[in-house]
Scaffold this motif. Structure first.
Motif, short mmCIF file in Angstrom:
data_model
loop_
_atom_site.label_atom_id
_atom_site.label_comp_id
_atom_site.label_asym_id
_atom_site.label_seq_id
_atom_site.Cartn_x
_atom_site.Cartn_y
_atom_site.Cartn_z
N GLY A 84 0.82 -1.21 0.00
CA GLY A 84 0.00 0.00 0.00
C GLY A 84 0.85 1.26 0.00
N VAL A 85 1.98 1.21 0.70
CA VAL A 85 2.87 2.37 0.73
C VAL A 85 3.46 2.61 -0.65
CG1 VAL A 85 4.98 3.31 1.72
CG2 VAL A 85 3.39 2.03 3.17
N ARG A 86 3.86 1.53 -1.35
CA ARG A 86 4.38 1.69 -2.71
C ARG A 86 3.35 2.32 -3.63
NH1 ARG A 86 6.45 -3.42 -1.55
NH2 ARG A 86 8.72 -3.41 -1.24
N GLN A 87 2.10 1.87 -3.51
CA GLN A 87 1.04 2.46 -4.34
C GLN A 87 0.90 3.95 -4.06
OE1 GLN A 87 -2.51 0.16 -3.70
NE2 GLN A 87 -1.59 -1.76 -4.41
N LEU A 88 0.96 4.30 -2.79
CA LEU A 88 0.87 5.71 -2.41
C LEU A 88 2.02 6.51 -3.02
CD1 LEU A 88 -0.16 8.09 -0.62
CD2 LEU A 88 1.30 7.19 1.20
N LEU A 89 3.23 5.98 -2.94
CA LEU A 89 4.39 6.69 -3.47
C LEU A 89 4.34 6.78 -4.99
CD1 LEU A 89 7.23 5.28 -1.19
CD2 LEU A 89 5.88 7.37 -0.91
N ASN A 90 3.90 5.72 -5.65
CA ASN A 90 3.78 5.76 -7.11
C ASN A 90 2.80 6.84 -7.55
OD1 ASN A 90 5.62 3.68 -7.56
ND2 ASN A 90 4.03 2.09 -7.48
N ARG A 91 1.75 7.01 -6.76
CA ARG A 91 0.71 7.98 -7.11
C ARG A 91 1.14 9.42 -6.83
NH1 ARG A 91 -3.70 9.40 -3.81
NH2 ARG A 91 -3.24 7.64 -2.45
N THR A 92 1.94 9.62 -5.79
CA THR A 92 2.22 10.99 -5.34
C THR A 92 3.56 11.53 -5.82
OG1 THR A 92 3.09 10.09 -3.26
CG2 THR A 92 0.77 10.82 -3.29
N ILE A 93 4.57 10.67 -5.92
CA ILE A 93 5.89 11.18 -6.32
C ILE A 93 6.47 10.44 -7.53
CG2 ILE A 93 6.46 12.06 -4.05
CD1 ILE A 93 8.17 9.62 -3.59
N GLY A 94 5.92 9.27 -7.85
CA GLY A 94 6.38 8.55 -9.04
C GLY A 94 7.88 8.34 -9.07
N GLU A 95 8.51 8.76 -10.17
CA GLU A 95 9.95 8.58 -10.35
C GLU A 95 10.74 9.85 -10.06
OE1 GLU A 95 11.37 5.52 -11.02
OE2 GLU A 95 9.30 4.94 -10.56
N LYS A 96 10.15 10.78 -9.33
CA LYS A 96 10.86 12.02 -9.01
C LYS A 96 12.12 11.72 -8.18
CE LYS A 96 7.21 15.56 -9.05
NZ LYS A 96 6.11 14.79 -9.63
N THR A 97 13.11 12.58 -8.32
CA THR A 97 14.35 12.46 -7.56
C THR A 97 14.52 13.69 -6.67
OG1 THR A 97 15.79 13.61 -9.14
CG2 THR A 97 15.33 11.26 -9.56
N PHE A 98 15.58 13.68 -5.88
CA PHE A 98 15.85 14.84 -5.02
C PHE A 98 16.15 16.09 -5.84
CE2 PHE A 98 16.26 11.58 -1.79
CZ PHE A 98 15.81 12.21 -0.64
N GLU A 99 16.49 15.93 -7.10
CA GLU A 99 16.72 17.10 -7.95
C GLU A 99 15.41 17.80 -8.32
OE1 GLU A 99 18.93 15.87 -11.33
OE2 GLU A 99 20.79 15.53 -10.20
N ASP A 100 14.28 17.14 -8.08
CA ASP A 100 12.99 17.70 -8.47
C ASP A 100 12.30 18.47 -7.34
OD1 ASP A 100 13.01 16.54 -11.10
OD2 ASP A 100 12.57 14.61 -10.16
N ILE A 101 12.90 18.50 -6.14
CA ILE A 101 12.22 19.13 -5.00
C ILE A 101 12.46 20.63 -4.99
CG2 ILE A 101 12.25 17.03 -3.62
CD1 ILE A 101 14.67 18.04 -2.17
N ARG A 102 11.56 21.35 -4.29
CA ARG A 102 11.61 22.81 -4.32
C ARG A 102 12.43 23.41 -3.18
NH1 ARG A 102 8.00 25.07 -0.67
NH2 ARG A 102 6.65 23.56 0.38
N ILE A 103 12.63 22.67 -2.08
CA ILE A 103 13.47 23.12 -0.97
C ILE A 103 14.40 21.98 -0.57
CG2 ILE A 103 11.80 24.80 -0.07
CD1 ILE A 103 11.06 22.73 2.09
N PRO A 104 15.55 22.28 0.05
CA PRO A 104 16.44 21.22 0.49
C PRO A 104 15.74 20.25 1.45
CG PRO A 104 17.56 23.34 0.57
CD PRO A 104 16.10 23.63 0.29
N CYS A 105 16.00 18.96 1.24
CA CYS A 105 15.34 17.93 2.03
C CYS A 105 16.26 16.72 2.11
CB CYS A 105 14.01 17.54 1.38
SG CYS A 105 13.14 16.18 2.18
N ALA A 106 16.22 16.03 3.24
CA ALA A 106 16.96 14.78 3.40
C ALA A 106 16.21 13.90 4.38
CB ALA A 106 18.38 15.06 3.91
N VAL A 107 16.36 12.60 4.22
CA VAL A 107 15.78 11.64 5.17
C VAL A 107 16.89 10.70 5.63
CG1 VAL A 107 13.52 11.78 4.07
CG2 VAL A 107 15.08 9.94 3.43
N THR A 108 16.66 10.05 6.77
CA THR A 108 17.69 9.21 7.35
C THR A 108 17.31 7.73 7.29
OG1 THR A 108 16.80 9.30 9.59
CG2 THR A 108 18.31 11.06 8.94
#
Length: 292
Positions: A84-108
């Motif tokens: 279910g989480v994969r389906q959510l991510l496919n729907r909301t962010i797809g194949e976007k990368t960190f180069e596509d974000i509008r502000i600096p972001c990182a996760v651990t």
């Protein structure tokens, strides 16, 4: 007024981040960067991509919470899956990368082979999120570039250090979802699909698997509380926000707006301190750069 955010992990508790975000925006704060762990990483990435707090809430409310942790062939050994989480991510962010974000972001995340913290800030957003939410034993390990990654909360439940790395000159607002170390532990329920009849659920709750899981999760809870406490002592965020979400378990099905409101209420309590902190930094900047 700019700030950097550190959003802690906590499963279903993490919906409180929505309320924190929307109240900060309402007060006129600009979130210049955001770091997140586990569920906090999910909210951080969605916000960095460009979704508003209202849109993030709508996304989460559209999810079938009963089917969120189903399994699919991509899932390795684990108690629950992330179909279910994969389906959510496919729907909301797809194949976007960190180069596509509008502000600096990182996760651990944490590499279970080296035992080291891994800060994810490049590559596919989907890979980063499947890594940071992988609670050890509960969800499957996610493999990226030869690393076997699990939930970043193992070593950094509230990534203040990462938020400060992203914006060294800004105050860090840390949203902490762990219970305080002096709060009694509560038992954990065996997470089962909603279709399982209640008598069977009650019977399963008494078997050794359920009891072992309860002990395991309580042990993880103790460790997470103390790691969070110690890292907050070391990294010293300027502002700590503690939503009253201690009654919520990590895999609970919840009413999202109710939990979001708890985040908003918690931010309300620290607003005077936040306003003093940002006003002081603004005055300091004027003295340093000579702007009158």
């Amino acid at each position: 007024m700019e700030i950097s955010l550190a959003l802690g992990g906590g499963g279903a508790k993490g919906n409180a981040h929505i309320g924190v975000l929307r109240r900060l925006e309402r007060e006129g704060y600009r979130i210049a960067s955001v770091a997140g762990t586990s569920f906090g990483g999910l909210v951080a990435v969605l916000y960095a991509v460009g979704y508003s707090p209202k849109e993030i809430q709508t996304i989460f409310e559209s999810v079938n919470q009963k089917a969120l942790y189903g399994r699919d062939p991509e899932d390795g050994p684990s108690l629950l899956g992330l179909a279910g989480v994969r389906q959510l991510l496919n729907r909301t962010i797809g194949e976007k990368t960190f180069e596509d974000i509008r502000i600096p972001c990182a996760v651990t995340a944490v590499d279970i082979n080296s035992g080291c913290e891994v800060i994810l800030r490049s590559g596919r957003l989907k890979d980063a999120l499947l890594s940071t939410v992988a609670i050890p034993g509960i969800f499957p390990v996610h493999r990226v570039d030869g690393l076997e990654l699990v939930d970043g909360g193992v070593l950094n439940p509230v990534p203040v250090s990462v938020a400060r790395m992203l914006s060294p000159n800004l105050p860090v607002v840390a949203v902490v979802l762990n219970d305080p170390i002096d709060k009694p532990l509560h038992p954990y329920n065996l997470p089962l699909p909603n279709i399982v009849p209640r008598p069977i659920v009650e019977r399963l709750s008494r078997i050794s698997l359920a009891q072992s899981l309860d002990i395991f999760l309580r042990s993880v809870d103790v460790s997470s509380r103390y790691v969070s406490f110690l890292r907050l002592q070391v990294n010293k965020p300027e502002i700590i926000v503690r939503p009253e979400v201690h009654h919520i378990q990590i895999l609970d099905r919840i009413v999202i707006e109710e939990v979001a409101l708890l985040g908003e209420q918690a931010l309300e309590k620290v607003l005077p301190d936040l306003k003093r902190e940002t006003a002081w930094i603004t005055r300091l900047g004027r003295r340093v750069f000579g702007n009158n």
